[in-house]
Write a protein that holds these residues in place. Structure first.
Motif, PDB file in Angstrom:
ATOM      1  N   LEU A   1       0.947  -1.145  -0.029  1.00 36.68           N
ATOM      2  CA  LEU A   1      -0.091  -0.009   0.044  1.00 36.68           C
ATOM      3  C   LEU A   1       0.777   1.486  -0.039  1.00 36.68           C
ATOM      4  O   LEU A   1       0.214   2.266  -0.696  1.00 36.68           O
ATOM      5  CB  LEU A   1      -0.866  -0.078   1.109  1.00 36.68           C
ATOM      6  CG  LEU A   1      -2.281   0.379   0.782  1.00 36.68           C
ATOM      7  CD1 LEU A   1      -3.177  -0.935   0.745  1.00 36.68           C
ATOM      8  CD2 LEU A   1      -2.842   1.304   1.621  1.00 36.68           C
ATOM      9  N   GLY A   2       2.081   1.262   0.699  1.00 34.25           N
ATOM     10  CA  GLY A   2       2.764   2.520   0.423  1.00 34.25           C
ATOM     11  C   GLY A   2       2.817   3.392  -0.639  1.00 34.25           C
ATOM     12  O   GLY A   2       2.425   4.305  -0.758  1.00 34.25           O
ATOM     13  N   GLY A   3       3.240   2.663  -1.955  1.00 31.60           N
ATOM     14  CA  GLY A   3       3.432   3.254  -2.955  1.00 31.60           C
ATOM     15  C   GLY A   3       2.180   3.562  -3.674  1.00 31.60           C
ATOM     16  O   GLY A   3       1.895   4.649  -4.277  1.00 31.60           O
TER      17      GLY A   3
ATOM     18  N   ALA B   1      -1.707   7.500  -5.712  1.00 35.96           N
ATOM     19  CA  ALA B   1      -3.051   8.002  -5.763  1.00 35.96           C
ATOM     20  C   ALA B   1      -3.131   9.513  -5.369  1.00 35.96           C
ATOM     21  O   ALA B   1      -4.105  10.218  -6.028  1.00 35.96           O
ATOM     22  CB  ALA B   1      -4.103   7.088  -4.936  1.00 35.96           C
ATOM     23  N   ALA B   2      -2.625   9.858  -4.365  1.00 37.28           N
ATOM     24  CA  ALA B   2      -2.804  11.114  -3.739  1.00 37.28           C
ATOM     25  C   ALA B   2      -2.007  11.950  -4.802  1.00 37.28           C
ATOM     26  O   ALA B   2      -2.724  12.975  -5.061  1.00 37.28           O
ATOM     27  CB  ALA B   2      -1.972  11.193  -2.574  1.00 37.28           C
ATOM     28  N   GLY B   3      -0.910  11.662  -5.303  1.00 41.21           N
ATOM     29  CA  GLY B   3      -0.475  12.418  -6.280  1.00 41.21           C
ATOM     30  C   GLY B   3      -1.090  12.767  -7.525  1.00 41.21           C
ATOM     31  O   GLY B   3      -1.381  14.065  -8.000  1.00 41.21           O
ATOM     32  N   ALA B   4      -1.589  11.681  -8.058  1.00 41.88           N
ATOM     33  CA  ALA B   4      -2.614  11.685  -9.260  1.00 41.88           C
ATOM     34  C   ALA B   4      -3.775  12.883  -8.925  1.00 41.88           C
ATOM     35  O   ALA B   4      -4.237  13.555  -9.925  1.00 41.88           O
ATOM     36  CB  ALA B   4      -3.148  10.218  -9.742  1.00 41.88           C
ATOM     37  N   LEU B   5      -4.522  12.670  -7.861  1.00 40.17           N
ATOM     38  CA  LEU B   5      -5.844  13.236  -7.550  1.00 40.17           C
ATOM     39  C   LEU B   5      -5.084  14.628  -7.290  1.00 40.17           C
ATOM     40  O   LEU B   5      -5.915  15.625  -7.780  1.00 40.17           O
ATOM     41  CB  LEU B   5      -6.256  12.980  -6.118  1.00 40.17           C
ATOM     42  CG  LEU B   5      -7.647  13.360  -5.552  1.00 40.17           C
ATOM     43  CD1 LEU B   5      -8.730  13.139  -7.005  1.00 40.17           C
ATOM     44  CD2 LEU B   5      -8.108  12.606  -4.607  1.00 40.17           C
ATOM     45  N   LEU B   6      -4.206  15.114  -6.690  1.00 36.68           N
ATOM     46  CA  LEU B   6      -3.703  16.416  -6.822  1.00 36.68           C
ATOM     47  C   LEU B   6      -3.511  17.011  -8.035  1.00 36.68           C
ATOM     48  O   LEU B   6      -3.612  18.287  -8.501  1.00 36.68           O
ATOM     49  CB  LEU B   6      -2.481  16.534  -5.725  1.00 36.68           C
ATOM     50  CG  LEU B   6      -2.584  16.532  -4.140  1.00 36.68           C
ATOM     51  CD1 LEU B   6      -1.492  16.337  -3.445  1.00 36.68           C
ATOM     52  CD2 LEU B   6      -3.842  17.767  -3.961  1.00 36.68           C
TER      53      LEU B   6
ATOM     54  N   PHE C   1      -0.786  21.193  -8.440  1.00 42.03           N
ATOM     55  CA  PHE C   1      -0.209  20.351  -9.592  1.00 42.03           C
ATOM     56  C   PHE C   1       1.268  19.843  -9.075  1.00 42.03           C
ATOM     57  O   PHE C   1       1.679  18.841  -9.198  1.00 42.03           O
ATOM     58  CB  PHE C   1      -0.289  21.250 -10.831  1.00 42.03           C
ATOM     59  CG  PHE C   1      -0.018  20.336 -12.094  1.00 42.03           C
ATOM     60  CD1 PHE C   1      -0.860  19.551 -12.682  1.00 42.03           C
ATOM     61  CD2 PHE C   1       1.317  20.365 -12.426  1.00 42.03           C
ATOM     62  CE1 PHE C   1      -0.944  18.990 -13.787  1.00 42.03           C
ATOM     63  CE2 PHE C   1       1.383  19.702 -13.574  1.00 42.03           C
ATOM     64  CZ  PHE C   1       0.493  18.751 -14.331  1.00 42.03           C
ATOM     65  N   ALA C   2       2.153  20.929  -8.761  1.00 41.96           N
ATOM     66  CA  ALA C   2       3.360  20.844  -8.326  1.00 41.96           C
ATOM     67  C   ALA C   2       3.637  19.864  -7.074  1.00 41.96           C
ATOM     68  O   ALA C   2       4.360  18.778  -7.201  1.00 41.96           O
ATOM     69  CB  ALA C   2       4.186  22.119  -7.737  1.00 41.96           C
ATOM     70  N   PHE C   3       2.576  19.829  -5.996  1.00 37.50           N
ATOM     71  CA  PHE C   3       2.582  18.687  -5.079  1.00 37.50           C
ATOM     72  C   PHE C   3       2.281  17.454  -5.478  1.00 37.50           C
ATOM     73  O   PHE C   3       2.961  16.442  -5.152  1.00 37.50           O
ATOM     74  CB  PHE C   3       1.790  19.280  -3.977  1.00 37.50           C
ATOM     75  CG  PHE C   3       2.604  20.293  -2.920  1.00 37.50           C
ATOM     76  CD1 PHE C   3       3.326  19.551  -1.786  1.00 37.50           C
ATOM     77  CD2 PHE C   3       2.468  21.500  -2.993  1.00 37.50           C
ATOM     78  CE1 PHE C   3       4.011  20.540  -1.031  1.00 37.50           C
ATOM     79  CE2 PHE C   3       3.092  22.314  -2.111  1.00 37.50           C
ATOM     80  CZ  PHE C   3       3.877  21.904  -1.180  1.00 37.50           C
ATOM     81  N   GLY C   4       1.507  17.359  -6.376  1.00 38.35           N
ATOM     82  CA  GLY C   4       0.982  16.095  -7.218  1.00 38.35           C
ATOM     83  C   GLY C   4       2.173  15.375  -7.946  1.00 38.35           C
ATOM     84  O   GLY C   4       2.454  14.319  -7.616  1.00 38.35           O
ATOM     85  N   LEU C   5       2.914  16.257  -8.501  1.00 38.72           N
ATOM     86  CA  LEU C   5       4.084  15.796  -9.221  1.00 38.72           C
ATOM     87  C   LEU C   5       5.206  15.382  -8.151  1.00 38.72           C
ATOM     88  O   LEU C   5       5.664  14.207  -8.438  1.00 38.72           O
ATOM     89  CB  LEU C   5       4.879  16.952  -9.989  1.00 38.72           C
ATOM     90  CG  LEU C   5       4.000  17.244 -11.611  1.00 38.72           C
ATOM     91  CD1 LEU C   5       4.801  18.430 -11.964  1.00 38.72           C
ATOM     92  CD2 LEU C   5       4.030  15.873 -12.292  1.00 38.72           C
ATOM     93  N   LEU C   6       5.504  15.905  -7.089  1.00 39.59           N
ATOM     94  CA  LEU C   6       6.193  15.583  -5.995  1.00 39.59           C
ATOM     95  C   LEU C   6       6.107  14.083  -5.493  1.00 39.59           C
ATOM     96  O   LEU C   6       6.592  13.223  -5.118  1.00 39.59           O
ATOM     97  CB  LEU C   6       6.261  16.445  -5.037  1.00 39.59           C
ATOM     98  CG  LEU C   6       7.006  17.721  -5.274  1.00 39.59           C
ATOM     99  CD1 LEU C   6       6.867  18.932  -4.197  1.00 39.59           C
ATOM    100  CD2 LEU C   6       8.561  17.682  -5.640  1.00 39.59           C
ATOM    101  N   PHE C   7       4.591  14.039  -5.169  1.00 35.28           N
ATOM    102  CA  PHE C   7       3.992  12.595  -4.954  1.00 35.28           C
ATOM    103  C   PHE C   7       4.413  11.577  -5.806  1.00 35.28           C
ATOM    104  O   PHE C   7       4.577  10.427  -5.395  1.00 35.28           O
ATOM    105  CB  PHE C   7       2.708  12.730  -4.780  1.00 35.28           C
ATOM    106  CG  PHE C   7       2.114  13.242  -3.356  1.00 35.28           C
ATOM    107  CD1 PHE C   7       2.974  13.856  -2.272  1.00 35.28           C
ATOM    108  CD2 PHE C   7       0.782  13.400  -3.045  1.00 35.28           C
ATOM    109  CE1 PHE C   7       2.640  14.456  -1.312  1.00 35.28           C
ATOM    110  CE2 PHE C   7       0.627  13.697  -1.627  1.00 35.28           C
ATOM    111  CZ  PHE C   7       1.314  14.376  -0.948  1.00 35.28           C
ATOM    112  N   LEU C   8       4.309  11.830  -7.084  1.00 39.76           N
ATOM    113  CA  LEU C   8       4.346  10.741  -8.158  1.00 39.76           C
ATOM    114  C   LEU C   8       6.267  10.663  -8.398  1.00 39.76           C
ATOM    115  O   LEU C   8       6.464   9.650  -9.113  1.00 39.76           O
ATOM    116  CB  LEU C   8       3.851  11.230  -9.377  1.00 39.76           C
ATOM    117  CG  LEU C   8       2.592  11.021  -9.278  1.00 39.76           C
ATOM    118  CD1 LEU C   8       1.696  11.584 -10.601  1.00 39.76           C
ATOM    119  CD2 LEU C   8       1.836   9.737  -8.841  1.00 39.76           C
ATOM    120  N   VAL C   9       6.688  11.554  -8.091  1.00 43.06           N
ATOM    121  CA  VAL C   9       8.340  11.549  -8.467  1.00 43.06           C
ATOM    122  C   VAL C   9       8.967  10.774  -7.187  1.00 43.06           C
ATOM    123  O   VAL C   9       8.766  10.725  -6.392  1.00 43.06           O
ATOM    124  CB  VAL C   9       8.980  12.875  -8.484  1.00 43.06           C
ATOM    125  CG1 VAL C   9      10.231  12.553  -8.642  1.00 43.06           C
ATOM    126  CG2 VAL C   9       8.400  13.340  -9.915  1.00 43.06           C
TER     127      VAL C   9
END
Length: 187
Positions: free
Chosen positions: A72-74, A79-84, A179-187
């Motif tokens: 679940l960690g990843g 999911a949070a990054g994509a939503l943001l 959008f930037a925080f969403g990218l940070l979650f995905l990177v």
């Protein structure tokens, strides 16, 4: 010899630091929404729901425990990054298009739930990890809720104040922040 009070103090400080770190998502989201323009009543409602989710999500994670922690960690972070990313992109698009597109409304119950889940979902995976270490459940979830709520109020108030001086560009800037925080979650 091991000092029990030092261990308890260390655990409390660790929980507080984790609560602050998890509350940073709520803070950044609050700034983004506040830049869009928000009433004081909406700040109270949204912050309360975010605080509630910052209690429920880690509690659910702690109950789930070690069974799904690796899996679940990843997924939760992605999911949070994509939503943001989606929310931020939509805010930028709606500010550029003006009144031609219906913006995501943070004042509806659905909007508040989506925003609350987007900043609280990482609390679930943290709760799963904490469940493996037998952390003090009540203290942990109350600290997470307290700091999630406080950080969202702070972000909403800062964004609200800044939106007054930014005019129509506030929503676009808020969208860029999300959008930037969403990218940070995905990177």
């Amino acid at each position: 010899m091991f000092d029990v009070s030092a261990a308890a103090t260390g655990q409390i400080l660790t929980i507080i630091l984790m609560a602050i770190a998890l509350g940073m998502d709520a803070f950044s989201l609050g700034v983004g929404i506040g830049l869009k323009g928000v009433r004081l009543l909406d700040i109270l409602k949204l912050s309360s729901i975010i605080a509630l989710f910052h209690v429920l999500m880690p509690l659910g994670g702690m109950i789930t425990g070690q069974y799904v922690s690796g899996l679940l960690g990843g997924i939760a972070t992605s999911a949070a990054g994509a939503l943001l990313l989606l929310l931020g992109g939509h805010m930028v698009y709606s500010s550029i298009r003006g009144g031609a597109v219906h913006s995501f409304d943070h004042r509806t119950i659905w909007g508040m739930l989506v925003f609350s889940v987007s900043v609280s979902i990482d609390s679930f995976s943290v709760g799963v990890s904490l469940g493996m270490f037998s952390a003090h459940v009540l203290l942990t979830v109350l600290m997470f809720g307290l700091f999630g709520g406080l950080m969202s109020v702070l972000g909403l108030m800062i964004g609200r104040r800044a939106s007054r001086s930014m005019g129509g560009y506030g929503e676009a800037l808020g969208g860029v922040i999300l959008f930037a925080f969403g990218l940070l979650f995905l990177v």
